[in-house]
Design a protein around this motif. Structure first.
Motif, PDB file in Angstrom:
ATOM      1  N   UNK A 159      -4.773 -10.074   4.768  1.00 23.14           N
ATOM      2  CA  UNK A 159      -3.874  -9.551   3.579  1.00 23.14           C
ATOM      3  C   UNK A 159      -4.006 -11.439   2.627  1.00 23.14           C
ATOM      4  N   UNK A 160      -3.926 -12.003   4.071  1.00 23.30           N
ATOM      5  CA  UNK A 160      -3.709 -13.346   3.401  1.00 23.30           C
ATOM      6  C   UNK A 160      -5.164 -14.183   2.697  1.00 23.30           C
ATOM      7  N   UNK A 161      -6.237 -13.540   4.023  1.00 20.80           N
ATOM      8  CA  UNK A 161      -7.737 -13.997   2.822  1.00 20.80           C
ATOM      9  C   UNK A 161      -7.584 -13.100   1.501  1.00 20.80           C
ATOM     10  N   UNK A 162      -7.099 -11.738   1.632  1.00 20.89           N
ATOM     11  CA  UNK A 162      -7.533 -11.137   0.180  1.00 20.89           C
ATOM     12  C   UNK A 162      -6.672 -11.566  -1.057  1.00 20.89           C
ATOM     13  N   UNK A 163      -4.778 -11.835  -0.578  1.00 21.98           N
ATOM     14  CA  UNK A 163      -4.545 -13.276  -1.597  1.00 21.98           C
ATOM     15  C   UNK A 163      -5.301 -14.439  -1.813  1.00 21.98           C
ATOM     16  N   UNK A 164      -5.995 -14.755  -0.895  1.00 22.93           N
ATOM     17  CA  UNK A 164      -7.058 -16.430  -1.588  1.00 22.93           C
ATOM     18  C   UNK A 164      -7.599 -15.341  -2.262  1.00 22.93           C
ATOM     19  N   UNK A 165      -8.844 -14.505  -2.497  1.00 22.70           N
ATOM     20  CA  UNK A 165      -9.949 -14.584  -3.315  1.00 22.70           C
ATOM     21  C   UNK A 165      -9.487 -14.047  -4.762  1.00 22.70           C
ATOM     22  N   UNK A 166      -8.271 -12.938  -4.495  1.00 24.08           N
ATOM     23  CA  UNK A 166      -7.612 -12.637  -5.811  1.00 24.08           C
ATOM     24  C   UNK A 166      -7.034 -14.087  -6.758  1.00 24.08           C
ATOM     25  N   UNK A 167      -7.039 -14.643  -6.388  1.00 25.49           N
ATOM     26  CA  UNK A 167      -6.176 -16.446  -6.647  1.00 25.49           C
ATOM     27  C   UNK A 167      -7.731 -17.298  -6.780  1.00 25.49           C
TER      28      UNK A 167
ATOM     29  N   UNK B 269       0.850 -20.050  -6.113  1.00 23.68           N
ATOM     30  CA  UNK B 269       1.196 -18.859  -5.811  1.00 23.68           C
ATOM     31  C   UNK B 269       0.978 -18.530  -4.086  1.00 23.68           C
ATOM     32  N   UNK B 270       0.422 -18.977  -3.126  1.00 19.69           N
ATOM     33  CA  UNK B 270       0.786 -18.524  -1.688  1.00 19.69           C
ATOM     34  C   UNK B 270       1.396 -19.493  -0.556  1.00 19.69           C
ATOM     35  N   UNK B 271       2.390 -20.473  -1.434  1.00 21.76           N
ATOM     36  CA  UNK B 271       3.229 -21.449  -0.730  1.00 21.76           C
ATOM     37  C   UNK B 271       4.162 -21.323  -0.028  1.00 21.76           C
ATOM     38  N   UNK B 272       4.718 -19.966   0.016  1.00 22.55           N
ATOM     39  CA  UNK B 272       5.224 -19.339   0.462  1.00 22.55           C
ATOM     40  C   UNK B 272       4.570 -18.783   1.332  1.00 22.55           C
ATOM     41  N   UNK B 273       3.658 -18.507   1.661  1.00 25.77           N
ATOM     42  CA  UNK B 273       2.528 -17.565   3.146  1.00 25.77           C
ATOM     43  C   UNK B 273       1.583 -19.036   3.873  1.00 25.77           C
TER      44      UNK B 273
END
Length: 122
Positions: free
Chosen positions: A24-32, A77-81
């Motif tokens: 999920x985190x990898x997918x979020x990084x790709x989205x950003x 965008x992802x600092x909380x994760x």
């Protein structure tokens, strides 16, 4: 912990596909990385615009600008994760190879992800 899969898919039972937290985190990084600011109607500032730099001249300046854009966007965008430790950018012929090293806040595990960004990425 399971999260909704991105891009949205269905599993073999016809239910919404799910990802483990690391996927999920990898997918979020790709989205950003692959989203251009202004592309999302409800979040017009989301993304970092890296694809726009692919067509720039292959130079240390492009690599440095890309590193800055990626690092700041991931922190925004992802600092909380995650905690971003390093961003490395390699200028390829018609693409950028972006390597992100980060620590997952929940598990404190260090992860290295490589994303190839080309001008024709979806």
């Amino acid at each position: 912990m399971m999260r909704i899969d991105y891009p949205l898919q269905f599993d073999g039972r016809g239910r919404t596909g799910q990802s483990r937290e690391d996927e999920y985190i990898r997918e979020l990084i790709e989205q950003v990385l692959l989203t251009t600011p202004g592309e999302r109607v409800m979040r017009p500032t989301f993304g970092c615009g890296v694809r726009e730099l692919v067509f720039g001249a292959a130079s240390p300046e492009v690599a440095t600008a890309t590193q800055y854009l990626v690092q700041s966007s991931l922190q925004q965008w992802l600092a909380e994760l995650i905690t971003v430790e390093a961003v490395d950018v390699e200028v390829l012929e018609s693409a950028l190879l972006v390597t992100v090293v980060y620590i997952v806040r929940r598990s404190q595990s260090r992860v290295r992800v490589e994303v190839t960004v080309s001008g024709d990425s979806p």
